[in-house]
Design a protein around this motif. Structure first.
Motif, PDB file in Angstrom:
ATOM      1  N   HIS A  30       0.857  -1.185   0.000  1.00  0.00           N
ATOM      2  CA  HIS A  30       0.000   0.000   0.000  1.00  0.00           C
ATOM      3  C   HIS A  30       0.890   1.232   0.000  1.00  0.00           C
ATOM      4  O   HIS A  30       1.820   1.342   0.803  1.00  0.00           O
ATOM      5  N   ALA A  31       0.616   2.149  -0.917  1.00  0.00           N
ATOM      6  CA  ALA A  31       1.409   3.367  -1.014  1.00  0.00           C
ATOM      7  C   ALA A  31       0.996   4.339   0.087  1.00  0.00           C
ATOM      8  O   ALA A  31      -0.169   4.705   0.203  1.00  0.00           O
ATOM      9  N   SER A  32       1.954   4.729   0.917  1.00  0.00           N
ATOM     10  CA  SER A  32       1.687   5.712   1.962  1.00  0.00           C
ATOM     11  C   SER A  32       1.923   7.105   1.408  1.00  0.00           C
ATOM     12  O   SER A  32       2.792   7.323   0.553  1.00  0.00           O
ATOM     13  N   SER A  33       1.158   8.060   1.923  1.00  0.00           N
ATOM     14  CA  SER A  33       1.338   9.441   1.491  1.00  0.00           C
ATOM     15  C   SER A  33       2.695   9.990   1.905  1.00  0.00           C
ATOM     16  O   SER A  33       3.117  11.047   1.450  1.00  0.00           O
ATOM     17  N   GLY A  34       3.405   9.252   2.768  1.00  0.00           N
ATOM     18  CA  GLY A  34       4.742   9.673   3.176  1.00  0.00           C
ATOM     19  C   GLY A  34       5.818   9.291   2.174  1.00  0.00           C
ATOM     20  O   GLY A  34       7.001   9.547   2.407  1.00  0.00           O
ATOM     21  N   GLY A  35       5.447   8.652   1.049  1.00  0.00           N
ATOM     22  CA  GLY A  35       6.422   8.319   0.020  1.00  0.00           C
ATOM     23  C   GLY A  35       7.134   6.999   0.241  1.00  0.00           C
ATOM     24  O   GLY A  35       8.328   6.864  -0.056  1.00  0.00           O
ATOM     25  N   PHE A  36       6.431   5.991   0.751  1.00  0.00           N
ATOM     26  CA  PHE A  36       7.000   4.659   0.925  1.00  0.00           C
ATOM     27  C   PHE A  36       5.863   3.650   0.861  1.00  0.00           C
ATOM     28  O   PHE A  36       4.682   4.009   0.833  1.00  0.00           O
ATOM     29  N   TYR A  37       6.204   2.365   0.837  1.00  0.00           N
ATOM     30  CA  TYR A  37       5.201   1.307   0.776  1.00  0.00           C
ATOM     31  C   TYR A  37       5.126   0.571   2.111  1.00  0.00           C
ATOM     32  O   TYR A  37       6.135   0.363   2.781  1.00  0.00           O
ATOM     33  N   ARG A  38       3.906   0.159   2.450  1.00  0.00           N
ATOM     34  CA  ARG A  38       3.693  -0.684   3.609  1.00  0.00           C
ATOM     35  C   ARG A  38       3.215  -2.045   3.137  1.00  0.00           C
ATOM     36  O   ARG A  38       2.474  -2.160   2.162  1.00  0.00           O
ATOM     37  N   VAL A  39       3.624  -3.067   3.882  1.00  0.00           N
ATOM     38  CA  VAL A  39       3.252  -4.438   3.537  1.00  0.00           C
ATOM     39  C   VAL A  39       1.814  -4.709   3.928  1.00  0.00           C
ATOM     40  O   VAL A  39       1.374  -4.348   5.014  1.00  0.00           O
ATOM     41  N   ARG A  40       1.089  -5.369   3.048  1.00  0.00           N
ATOM     42  CA  ARG A  40      -0.259  -5.841   3.366  1.00  0.00           C
ATOM     43  C   ARG A  40      -0.252  -7.352   3.220  1.00  0.00           C
ATOM     44  O   ARG A  40       0.045  -7.900   2.174  1.00  0.00           O
ATOM     45  N   GLY A  41      -0.546  -8.038   4.315  1.00  0.00           N
ATOM     46  CA  GLY A  41      -0.621  -9.493   4.263  1.00  0.00           C
ATOM     47  C   GLY A  41       0.675 -10.162   4.668  1.00  0.00           C
ATOM     48  O   GLY A  41       1.593  -9.560   5.219  1.00  0.00           O
ATOM     49  N   GLU A  42       0.756 -11.443   4.382  1.00  0.00           N
ATOM     50  CA  GLU A  42       1.859 -12.294   4.873  1.00  0.00           C
ATOM     51  C   GLU A  42       3.145 -12.054   4.100  1.00  0.00           C
ATOM     52  O   GLU A  42       3.134 -11.730   2.916  1.00  0.00           O
ATOM     53  N   ILE A  43       4.273 -12.223   4.788  1.00  0.00           N
ATOM     54  CA  ILE A  43       5.604 -12.138   4.189  1.00  0.00           C
ATOM     55  C   ILE A  43       6.170 -13.557   4.078  1.00  0.00           C
ATOM     56  O   ILE A  43       6.193 -14.305   5.055  1.00  0.00           O
ATOM     57  N   ARG A  44       6.641 -13.933   2.868  1.00  0.00           N
ATOM     58  CA  ARG A  44       7.273 -15.237   2.652  1.00  0.00           C
ATOM     59  C   ARG A  44       8.592 -15.033   1.918  1.00  0.00           C
ATOM     60  O   ARG A  44       8.679 -14.200   1.022  1.00  0.00           O
ATOM     61  N   ARG A  45       9.590 -15.799   2.311  1.00  0.00           N
ATOM     62  CA  ARG A  45      10.896 -15.697   1.634  1.00  0.00           C
ATOM     63  C   ARG A  45      10.902 -16.569   0.394  1.00  0.00           C
ATOM     64  O   ARG A  45      10.468 -17.725   0.428  1.00  0.00           O
ATOM     65  N   LEU A  46      11.404 -16.007  -0.706  1.00  0.00           N
ATOM     66  CA  LEU A  46      11.504 -16.762  -1.946  1.00  0.00           C
ATOM     67  C   LEU A  46      12.777 -17.601  -1.922  1.00  0.00           C
ATOM     68  O   LEU A  46      13.855 -17.098  -1.611  1.00  0.00           O
ATOM     69  N   VAL A  47      12.635 -18.870  -2.256  1.00  0.00           N
ATOM     70  CA  VAL A  47      13.789 -19.762  -2.298  1.00  0.00           C
ATOM     71  C   VAL A  47      13.862 -20.448  -3.666  1.00  0.00           C
ATOM     72  O   VAL A  47      12.895 -20.457  -4.410  1.00  0.00           O
TER      73      VAL A  47
END
Length: 481
Positions: free
Chosen positions: A464-481
């Motif tokens: 999600h694009a924040s008005s502060g000029g960065f992205y926030r994560v939405r949902g689960e984080i998984r490492r790619l292998v």
């Protein structure tokens, strides 16, 4: 074979990190202890088929931490973070009647953190437990954090828990992660967050402002100490302490105004055009955001621990140190006073004719604040409060603190529509940037520091694009292998 222990610390001057990491190899067993310097921390243990494989696994863990800046140290040489746990007295209510409580959930420890939105209610206590409940009182989930929860704050769609260990955890996804690490010399009292910028008030009357990458922006020292209030909007940061309320420009460039209050500020609330300061001299005072002028005062019968308003400011609510809750008209007229039945309210929030309180006995209390229910309560008629129980099978979510704790997935098995991000070295610091197309390539991603490794790629459910000029994560984080 002799037991081998390696102890590392990461303590950055002005950078916020103040952590240890200890790895012990005992035959085929490897145990890892980690956490804030001076604390017991958390312990993880693993076993391996042979002693050689155990030593190799330990060496890999140590190498990962050294590459992140950890260095060998001696336990006990660095001081632990200063932590002030708020000590509050709570007396029985002097009100003639009890509030119409619909339901009550006892968390098991004194609670300061509360957030209520259209979907659910959040409560965080001094044991580090955060629970979410439906508006009907059903317990939905539990988060177990490493230290006591000072407060819960919301920023757009995101919920953050500020803890006594100096970490601010993002609770918006299924697995919480540390989003901010506050410098160890800051004894945190209260937090607010807006567009990814974290505002921290502290014991010494200081105000520290940190951006989404945990980088110090600016700080100021107000006239007083024990700063239990900080609120922010696009124009200013409002800082409440023992000498009153001080407003600073949002960029920290100047002091806009200072307003003495009647008694030390113990809690703060804000609406569009005013801030509300609850004080130790039994008052809530409404101050103009433009000038700091006192526009109205709301008198209680004991020190004010918490306050809130209805969205239009038509009603002002307060909780005192004697287990009473109040409602006032905007002009200062007291409309009612009732006992909470659950100790003194340490924080509160109003939504759709319901007043939600968290209290000294650790309860989240839902009060029917409609005119009809209050009128009936004043005559001695109240509903039978439901005593909410937590289900034995309730899921418990704990923070992901290391790369090993993150689920892995192959590129072929990655969820459809997932967004790929990558950890890159940039200006001497590890940043996270978007690899997938359709995003602004120059923006960084707010991402857990504990799982960042150079070159590592992760897939997230969305950004999600924040008005502060960065992205926030939405949902689960998984490492790619």
């Amino acid at each position: 074979m002799a037991r081998e222990t390696t102890y590392l610390e990461l303590s950055q001057d002005g950078g916020g990190a103040h952590k240890f990491y200890e790895v012990t190899v005992d035959g085929t067993a490897v145990s890892v202890r980690y956490g804030r310097i001076g604390a017991d921390g958390q312990l993880q243990s693993s076993s391996f088929p042979t002693a050689e494989k155990a030593r190799a696994a330990a060496a890999k863990k140590i190498g990962e931490k050294v590459r992140k800046g950890y260095a060998p140290a001696v336990p006990g040489q660095r001081a632990a973070r200063a932590v002030t746990r708020r000590q509050v007295a709570s007396a029985p209510s002097t009100a003639r009647a009890v509030a119409p409580v619909l339901w009550r959930f006892r968390t098991g420890a004194s609670a300061f953190g509360i957030h209520v939105d259209e979907d659910r209610c959040w409560v965080g206590n001094q044991a580090g437990d955060v629970y979410t409940l439906s508006h009907g009182g059903e317990v939905l989930a539990r988060y177990s954090l490493p230290d006591g929860v000072k407060c819960l704050v919301a920023d757009e769609f995101w919920i953050y828990a500020g803890c006594d260990d100096g970490t601010v955890y993002d609770l918006s996804a299924k697995v919480p992660f540390g989003a901010y690490d506050i410098a160890p010399d800051v004894d945190i009292f209260w937090l607010d967050i807006r567009e990814g910028v974290l505002n921290v008030s502290d014991r010494n009357g200081g105000l520290t402002v940190i951006d989404h990458e945990e980088e110090h922006q600016w700080s100021r020292k107000s006239e007083g100490s024990n700063a239990w209030m900080v609120r922010a909007d696009e124009r200013a940061v409002y800082h409440g302490h023992t000498r009153g309320v001080t407003a600073y420009a949002a960029d920290g460039g100047s002091e806009l105004w200072h307003a003495p209050t009647s008694g030390a500020v113990l809690f703060g609330w804000q609406e569009e055009h005013a801030v509300y300061a609850g004080t130790g001299r039994n008052l809530v005072q409404r101050l103009s955001k433009a000038t700091g002028a006192v526009e109205a005062s709301y008198r209680c019968d004991a020190a004010v621990y918490a306050c809130a308003t209805s969205p239009d400011g038509r009603h002002v609510f307060a909780g005192d140190s004697s287990s009473s809750v109040y409602c006032f008209a905007a002009d200062g007229r007291r409309l009612w006073k009732l006992g909470t039945g659950s100790g003194s309210a340490l924080s509160m929030q109003y939504l759709e004719e319901r007043l939600y309180l968290v209290t000294t006995d650790g309860s989240l209390v839902c009060v029917d604040a409609s005119e009809a229910a209050i009128a009936a309560a004043q005559q001695g008629t109240v509903p039978t409060a439901v005593d909410v129980k937590s289900a034995a099978a309730l899921p418990v979510y704990t923070p992901a603190v290391s790369a090993a704790a993150v689920a892995t997935v192959s590129a072929a098995a990655a969820p459809a529509g997932g967004v790929v991000v990558e950890c890159v070295q940039q200006g001497g610091r590890l940043r996270v940037q978007v690899v997938s197309g359709g995003f602004e390539p120059s923006w960084n991603v707010q991402f857990p520091r504990g799982i960042r490794e150079v070159g590592a790629r992760y897939v997230v459910d969305g950004l999600h694009a924040s008005s502060g000029g960065f992205y926030r994560v939405r949902g689960e984080i998984r490492r790619l292998v």
